[in-house]
Design a protein around this motif. Structure first.
Motif, PDB file in Angstrom:
ATOM      1  N   CYS A   1      20.364 -35.294  36.989  1.00  0.00           N
ATOM      2  CA  CYS A   1      21.110 -35.517  35.754  1.00  0.00           C
ATOM      3  C   CYS A   1      22.594 -35.792  36.020  1.00  0.00           C
ATOM      4  O   CYS A   1      23.191 -36.656  35.367  1.00  0.00           O
TER       5      CYS A   1
ATOM      6  N   GLN B   1      27.200 -42.815  38.202  1.00  0.00           N
ATOM      7  CA  GLN B   1      26.570 -43.957  37.529  1.00  0.00           C
ATOM      8  C   GLN B   1      26.741 -43.903  36.014  1.00  0.00           C
ATOM      9  O   GLN B   1      26.236 -44.766  35.299  1.00  0.00           O
TER      10      GLN B   1
ATOM     11  N   VAL C   1      20.382 -33.536  17.133  1.00  0.00           N
ATOM     12  CA  VAL C   1      19.088 -33.499  17.818  1.00  0.00           C
ATOM     13  C   VAL C   1      18.512 -32.089  17.854  1.00  0.00           C
ATOM     14  O   VAL C   1      19.257 -31.117  17.919  1.00  0.00           O
TER      15      VAL C   1
ATOM     16  N   LYS D   1      18.314 -46.663  29.627  1.00  0.00           N
ATOM     17  CA  LYS D   1      18.500 -46.728  31.083  1.00  0.00           C
ATOM     18  C   LYS D   1      18.208 -45.393  31.760  1.00  0.00           C
ATOM     19  O   LYS D   1      18.291 -45.280  32.978  1.00  0.00           O
TER      20      LYS D   1
HETATM   21  C1  HEC Z   1      20.243 -43.102  35.761  1.00  0.00           C
HETATM   22  C2  HEC Z   1      21.126 -42.389  34.882  1.00  0.00           C
HETATM   23  C3  HEC Z   1      20.623 -41.157  34.167  1.00  0.00           C
HETATM   24  C4  HEC Z   1      20.062 -40.035  34.715  1.00  0.00           C
HETATM   25  C5  HEC Z   1      19.775 -39.784  36.173  1.00  0.00           C
HETATM   26  C6  HEC Z   1      19.827 -39.129  33.619  1.00  0.00           C
HETATM   27  N1  HEC Z   1      20.209 -39.681  32.445  1.00  0.00           N
HETATM   28 FE1  HEC Z   1      20.149 -38.828  30.601  1.00  0.00          FE
HETATM   29  N2  HEC Z   1      20.832 -40.530  29.788  1.00  0.00           N
HETATM   30  C7  HEC Z   1      21.207 -41.660  30.463  1.00  0.00           C
HETATM   31  C8  HEC Z   1      21.597 -42.691  29.517  1.00  0.00           C
HETATM   32  C9  HEC Z   1      22.064 -44.091  29.877  1.00  0.00           C
HETATM   33  C10 HEC Z   1      21.448 -42.137  28.229  1.00  0.00           C
HETATM   34  C11 HEC Z   1      21.712 -42.775  26.894  1.00  0.00           C
HETATM   35  C12 HEC Z   1      20.412 -43.359  26.384  1.00  0.00           C
HETATM   36  C13 HEC Z   1      20.592 -43.932  25.016  1.00  0.00           C
HETATM   37  O1  HEC Z   1      20.938 -43.178  24.116  1.00  0.00           O
HETATM   38  O2  HEC Z   1      20.352 -45.118  24.866  1.00  0.00           O
HETATM   39  C14 HEC Z   1      20.976 -40.770  28.437  1.00  0.00           C
HETATM   40  C15 HEC Z   1      20.702 -39.892  27.425  1.00  0.00           C
HETATM   41  C16 HEC Z   1      20.310 -38.580  27.609  1.00  0.00           C
HETATM   42  C17 HEC Z   1      20.066 -37.654  26.544  1.00  0.00           C
HETATM   43  C18 HEC Z   1      20.230 -37.940  25.063  1.00  0.00           C
HETATM   44  C19 HEC Z   1      19.006 -38.555  24.506  1.00  0.00           C
HETATM   45  C20 HEC Z   1      19.137 -38.699  23.015  1.00  0.00           C
HETATM   46  O3  HEC Z   1      18.285 -38.161  22.335  1.00  0.00           O
HETATM   47  O4  HEC Z   1      20.109 -39.295  22.566  1.00  0.00           O
HETATM   48  C21 HEC Z   1      19.703 -36.480  27.111  1.00  0.00           C
HETATM   49  C22 HEC Z   1      19.327 -35.198  26.405  1.00  0.00           C
HETATM   50  C23 HEC Z   1      19.695 -36.680  28.533  1.00  0.00           C
HETATM   51  N3  HEC Z   1      20.067 -37.967  28.813  1.00  0.00           N
HETATM   52  C24 HEC Z   1      19.380 -35.711  29.453  1.00  0.00           C
HETATM   53  C25 HEC Z   1      19.234 -35.949  30.807  1.00  0.00           C
HETATM   54  C26 HEC Z   1      18.734 -34.978  31.748  1.00  0.00           C
HETATM   55  C27 HEC Z   1      18.390 -33.548  31.401  1.00  0.00           C
HETATM   56  C28 HEC Z   1      18.679 -35.586  32.955  1.00  0.00           C
HETATM   57  C29 HEC Z   1      18.172 -35.018  34.257  1.00  0.00           C
HETATM   58  C30 HEC Z   1      16.825 -34.513  34.252  1.00  0.00           C
HETATM   59  C31 HEC Z   1      19.163 -36.951  32.767  1.00  0.00           C
HETATM   60  N4  HEC Z   1      19.470 -37.119  31.457  1.00  0.00           N
HETATM   61  C32 HEC Z   1      19.270 -37.868  33.779  1.00  0.00           C
HETATM   62  C33 HEC Z   1      21.204 -41.832  31.823  1.00  0.00           C
HETATM   63  C34 HEC Z   1      20.703 -40.917  32.734  1.00  0.00           C
END
Ligand code: HEC
Length: 148
Positions: free
Chosen positions: A77, A91, A109, A124
């Motif tokens: 994350c 990133q 949420v 992404k």
């Molecule tokens: C490669 C990059 C990347 C990684 C690694 C990543 N995320 Fe994300 N995450 C994003 C992006 C980009 C968004 C926005 C997506 C969107 O809203 O369009 C996001 C959105 C979220 C959201 C919000 C979703 C929503 O309902 O709006 C949560 C919660 C989240 N990530 C949790 C995590 C967790 C926990 C991890 C690890 C297990 C993680 N992310 C790993 C890129 C990443």
């Protein structure tokens, strides 16, 4: 006066260092035989407090979950969301990772929404096929970031 104080301080820190290194090199024997096979509760163990073996398993793996949550957060994350969840990981800006500390988003949420985003991915963000307890732990961790 000051000089001798400095020398003494340096000496003490050297002593401290060698003690630390000494510990590293020679793991104390008394630390070893901590675990015995008898420590495991068997199904008919009266000390089990009437728990079925099925209940015992999650309780035991439960002790590992905070560690797994921590590793997942830091290794996966944080790449995008940053160590503090601000979306400032290496990133993050490129992929527009969400600022998970944002109180407005947090208010919108549910825990189930957050868990679903982790399990199914979003835009992404890749999906994460993690054990239930780890997903719940990540949700709790994200909740704790609110406004941080
Ligand atoms: C490669 C990059 C990347 C990684 C690694 C990543 N995320 Fe994300 N995450 C994003 C992006 C980009 C968004 C926005 C997506 C969107 O809203 O369009 C996001 C959105 C979220 C959201 C919000 C979703 C929503 O309902 O709006 C949560 C919660 C989240 N990530 C949790 C995590 C967790 C926990 C991890 C690890 C297990 C993680 N992310 C790993 C890129 C990443």
């Amino acid at each position: 006066m000051l000089g001798s104080l400095l020398v003494r301080t340096a000496w003490w820190s050297l002593l401290g260092l060698s003690l630390l290194l000494g510990c590293d090199r020679a793991p104390s024997a008394q630390g070893l035989p901590e675990w015995k096979p008898g420590d495991h509760h068997s199904a008919d163990d009266p000390a089990g407090g009437g728990q079925s073996p099925g209940q015992a398993a999650p309780a035991r793996s439960g002790t590992d979950i905070p560690a797994l949550v921590d590793v997942a957060w830091r290794q996966d994350c944080a790449k995008c969301h940053g160590p503090g969840g601000h979306g400032d990981g290496p990133q993050g800006p490129m992929l527009h990772a969400r600022d998970l500390t944002d109180p407005a988003w947090q208010g919108k949420v549910s825990d189930a929404d957050i868990a679903a985003s982790i399990r199914s991915g979003k835009d992404k963000m890749p999906k994460y096929d993690l054990p239930d307890g780890v997903v719940q732990g990540l949700v709790a961790r994200i909740r704790a970031l609110k406004g941080g």
